[in-house]
Design an enzyme around this catalytic site. Sequence first.
Site, PDB file in Angstrom:
ATOM      1  N   CYS A   1      20.022  31.584  62.367  1.00 15.72           N
ATOM      2  CA  CYS A   1      21.519  31.406  62.128  1.00 15.72           C
ATOM      3  C   CYS A   1      21.657  32.426  60.973  1.00 15.72           C
ATOM      4  O   CYS A   1      21.043  32.928  60.215  1.00 15.72           O
ATOM      5  CB  CYS A   1      21.555  29.935  61.734  1.00 15.72           C
TER       6      CYS A   1
ATOM      7  N   ARG B   1      21.007  38.714  64.596  1.00 16.25           N
ATOM      8  CA  ARG B   1      20.040  37.570  64.433  1.00 16.25           C
ATOM      9  C   ARG B   1      19.937  36.670  65.599  1.00 16.25           C
ATOM     10  O   ARG B   1      19.126  35.812  65.858  1.00 16.25           O
ATOM     11  CB  ARG B   1      20.294  36.839  63.213  1.00 16.25           C
TER      12      ARG B   1
ATOM     13  N   TRP C   1      22.112  29.541  65.694  1.00 16.52           N
ATOM     14  CA  TRP C   1      20.905  29.879  66.781  1.00 16.52           C
ATOM     15  C   TRP C   1      20.504  28.433  67.015  1.00 16.52           C
ATOM     16  O   TRP C   1      20.003  27.838  65.843  1.00 16.52           O
ATOM     17  CB  TRP C   1      20.101  30.787  66.285  1.00 16.52           C
TER      18      TRP C   1
ATOM     19  N   ASN D   1      20.870  27.025  57.550  1.00 17.90           N
ATOM     20  CA  ASN D   1      20.075  27.650  58.305  1.00 17.90           C
ATOM     21  C   ASN D   1      18.738  27.223  58.063  1.00 17.90           C
ATOM     22  O   ASN D   1      18.183  27.128  56.929  1.00 17.90           O
ATOM     23  CB  ASN D   1      20.098  29.406  58.109  1.00 17.90           C
ATOM     24  N   GLY D   2      17.946  26.771  59.035  1.00 14.56           N
ATOM     25  CA  GLY D   2      16.738  26.190  58.714  1.00 14.56           C
ATOM     26  C   GLY D   2      16.419  25.050  59.660  1.00 14.56           C
ATOM     27  O   GLY D   2      17.452  24.670  60.557  1.00 14.56           O
TER      28      GLY D   2
ATOM     29  N   GLU E   1       1.890  45.644  72.872  1.00 20.18           N
ATOM     30  CA  GLU E   1       3.305  45.915  72.396  1.00 20.18           C
ATOM     31  C   GLU E   1       4.284  46.465  73.815  1.00 20.18           C
ATOM     32  O   GLU E   1       5.327  46.175  73.747  1.00 20.18           O
ATOM     33  CB  GLU E   1       3.187  46.997  71.524  1.00 20.18           C
TER      34      GLU E   1
ATOM     35  N   LYS F   1       7.629  44.488  74.584  1.00 20.60           N
ATOM     36  CA  LYS F   1       9.017  45.066  74.629  1.00 20.60           C
ATOM     37  C   LYS F   1       9.757  45.035  76.086  1.00 20.60           C
ATOM     38  O   LYS F   1      10.763  44.720  75.956  1.00 20.60           O
ATOM     39  CB  LYS F   1       8.683  46.636  74.409  1.00 20.60           C
TER      40      LYS F   1
ATOM     41  N   GLU G   1      10.863  41.352  76.515  1.00 18.35           N
ATOM     42  CA  GLU G   1      11.686  40.667  75.745  1.00 18.35           C
ATOM     43  C   GLU G   1      13.179  41.219  75.844  1.00 18.35           C
ATOM     44  O   GLU G   1      14.196  40.593  75.640  1.00 18.35           O
ATOM     45  CB  GLU G   1      11.662  40.685  74.141  1.00 18.35           C
TER      46      GLU G   1
ATOM     47  N   HIS H   1     -12.106  40.585  86.113  1.00 20.42           N
ATOM     48  CA  HIS H   1     -12.969  39.100  85.989  1.00 20.42           C
ATOM     49  C   HIS H   1     -11.921  38.024  86.143  1.00 20.42           C
ATOM     50  O   HIS H   1     -11.825  36.989  85.808  1.00 20.42           O
ATOM     51  CB  HIS H   1     -13.331  39.154  84.468  1.00 20.42           C
TER      52      HIS H   1
ATOM     53  N   LYS I   1      16.368  37.596  65.800  1.00 19.07           N
ATOM     54  CA  LYS I   1      15.675  38.803  65.009  1.00 19.07           C
ATOM     55  C   LYS I   1      14.485  38.242  64.067  1.00 19.07           C
ATOM     56  O   LYS I   1      13.346  38.962  63.711  1.00 19.07           O
ATOM     57  CB  LYS I   1      16.561  39.557  64.084  1.00 19.07           C
TER      58      LYS I   1
HETATM   59  C1  AGP Z   1       9.532  42.197  68.348  1.00 20.75           C
HETATM   60  O1  AGP Z   1      10.116  42.967  68.977  1.00 20.75           O
HETATM   61  C2  AGP Z   1      10.180  40.721  68.216  1.00 20.75           C
HETATM   62  N1  AGP Z   1      11.381  40.905  68.002  1.00 20.75           N
HETATM   63  C3  AGP Z   1       9.120  39.648  67.672  1.00 20.75           C
HETATM   64  O2  AGP Z   1       7.920  39.489  68.187  1.00 20.75           O
HETATM   65  C4  AGP Z   1       8.993  40.047  66.179  1.00 20.75           C
HETATM   66  O3  AGP Z   1       7.809  40.813  66.211  1.00 20.75           O
HETATM   67  C5  AGP Z   1       8.156  38.570  65.603  1.00 20.75           C
HETATM   68  O4  AGP Z   1       8.860  37.508  65.656  1.00 20.75           O
HETATM   69  C6  AGP Z   1       7.603  38.718  64.097  1.00 20.75           C
HETATM   70  O5  AGP Z   1       8.992  39.064  63.461  1.00 20.75           O
HETATM   71  P1  AGP Z   1       8.611  39.629  61.895  1.00 20.75           P
HETATM   72  O6  AGP Z   1       8.054  40.997  61.925  1.00 20.75           O
HETATM   73  O7  AGP Z   1       9.931  39.598  61.322  1.00 20.75           O
HETATM   74  O8  AGP Z   1       7.710  38.765  61.005  1.00 20.75           O
END
Ligand code: AGP
Length: 610
Positions: A2, A27, A76, A102-103, A482, A486, A489, A505, A605
């Site tokens: 949020c 976010r 969110w 937020n939380g 990675e 990418k 997501e 395997h 984010k």
């Molecule tokens: C990466 O593209 C994602 N947005 C996600 O995996 C992110 O790396 C992960 O949530 C960790 O976030 P942070 O680095 O802010 O802790």
Amino acid sequence: MCGIVGFVGAEQAAPILLDGLTRLEYRGYDSAGLAVYDPERGLQLTKAKGRLKALADLTNGGNSVPGTVGIGHTRWATHGEPSYANSHPHLSNSGRIAVVHNGIIENYLEIKEYLISQGVTFHSETDTEVVVQLLEYYYKGDIVDAAFKVLHRIEGSYALGIVCADQPDQLVAARKDSPLVLGYGEGCNFIASDVTALIKYTKTVSYMEDGELAVVTRDGIQVYNNLRQPIEKEKSIVDWDISDAEKGGYEHFMFKEIMEQPEVLRKAAFPRIKNGRVELEALSLTDDFIRQLSRICIVACGSSYHVGMVGKYILEGLLRKPVDVALASEFRYASPIIDENSLVIVISQSGETLDTMAALREAKRLGAKTLGIVNVVGSTIAKESDDVLYTWAGPEIAVATTKAYSSQLIVLGLLGVYFTQVLGTMPDDEREELLRQIQLLPSKMEEMLSYTEDIQYFASQFFNHESIFFIGRNLDYAMGLEGSLKLKEISYIHSEAYAAGELKHGTISLIVPGTLVVALATYDPLFDKAVSNIVEVKSRGATVLGLTTEGRESQMGKVADAVITIPETHPLLLPSLSVVPLQLFAYYVALQRGCDIDKPRNLAKSVTVE
Ligand code: AGP
């Protein structure tokens, strides 16, 4: 996650709140709302599902909502589906108190049941509504007093913005585990989830700590600790501009941030390399501690975890000490074998990822030394780590991390080189060559970024695939993780990263004619092995997109259907270059598929919930 913005001043609040919320869109959210105190009509609530534009349209850009004190929120969803009733701000039953949050309030059900037993009615499924109804329950004319009582009753994580119609010249803010920034303006003051929402209006900020409560008026901000004692907050000046948090002519923040990587590497690395040695900012880590280090454990989530996976290979190669990498969400429930001779490195772009924060606290509880590699200055993880190395990547707006990943990787590598200087595990000439190669990385990356058409072409060939595999060995395997994330997501294509030698395997059963396999083979000592794995999948009909260094292009071309190359560099720096085509491939595939690249579905984010 949020987004919260609050304003107290002489100007109309609603347009400023909307502008601030717009800068928090990255976010991730599903609804938004405002609560503004109108001297004639009292607290006015406006909420809308979907994008912020709906709220802006509803309020004529905020101009149809009079008042100079207010709070805004992008939600969110954690408790309760996206809906008008569940969106914030939440209003007390009297309509005199509004709250944004937020939380997660972990004991909200227990409190809700109690309040219902006291005759309080609820209008949403959210945990947050408990806060505003409890405020009203405790409210006897002093909203600050009521707020302190609420904070002693609720459990969980919160960043709260509160406005009360009886004290309309102030906001109340409180935080625990969810970030909240205070902004100091000229004749006005602000609260926000992060600096991005404020930077257009002020660069003078302070960061609330857990347990603190702030009373914000147009003339000043008074902060109290959890004992209700007034405290002085240290102010800091934000060292970047609003333009850094804008697209600057690019179609997406993600592409802009991919293109910023060479400069980000320069900012992260160059100030820390002097006369062939690494010089880091003051660390509490002593040379003796480094020498007696029994174990290094890297703990993170998502892409930051993938930095750790690469880092394992780099640090173990440099230090010849055991380096483990753990998912933060698993770490603290796995009875980690950590003690005062351990170093736990937590990596986080946002510095607010709750899983990583919780793992950090567990590591400290077990007596380990902790070091954070963090991008957001003043974030919780940065402040709670014994030491912090900032990555100085500037604000990263796209949900899919790129430049922060690259800066984390190079900072982790520099930390490893710094340790070799203490341990003597690397001859001077080798270290000087590695550092020289680091200084060449940005220009090599610029060369790669100057021509992205080949990757754009491959994306146009493969964007319709429903499942894509990334395989590699050693550093290439870590990079495949990675590359796969990418792609997943932002393009929503299912993907899996696999150690190339492990495929046979079991998982190779999934390779059928036409399956796309991205084969990473940049780590030269295992190039031949990687080629044999490519032949393995080719024999089952796979289409192979090979990724290798320029020197191996022709050999790769003999086995792969298409080849992407990266410039030669030091073996330990290959990931810093190979990540770029992987980022671009994901970006162009998502572009072809018409996805919401900067704000992918279901993602935020920074994930400040468990
Ligand atoms: C990466 O593209 C994602 N947005 C996600 O995996 C992110 O790396 C992960 O949530 C960790 O976030 P942070 O680095 O802010 O802790």
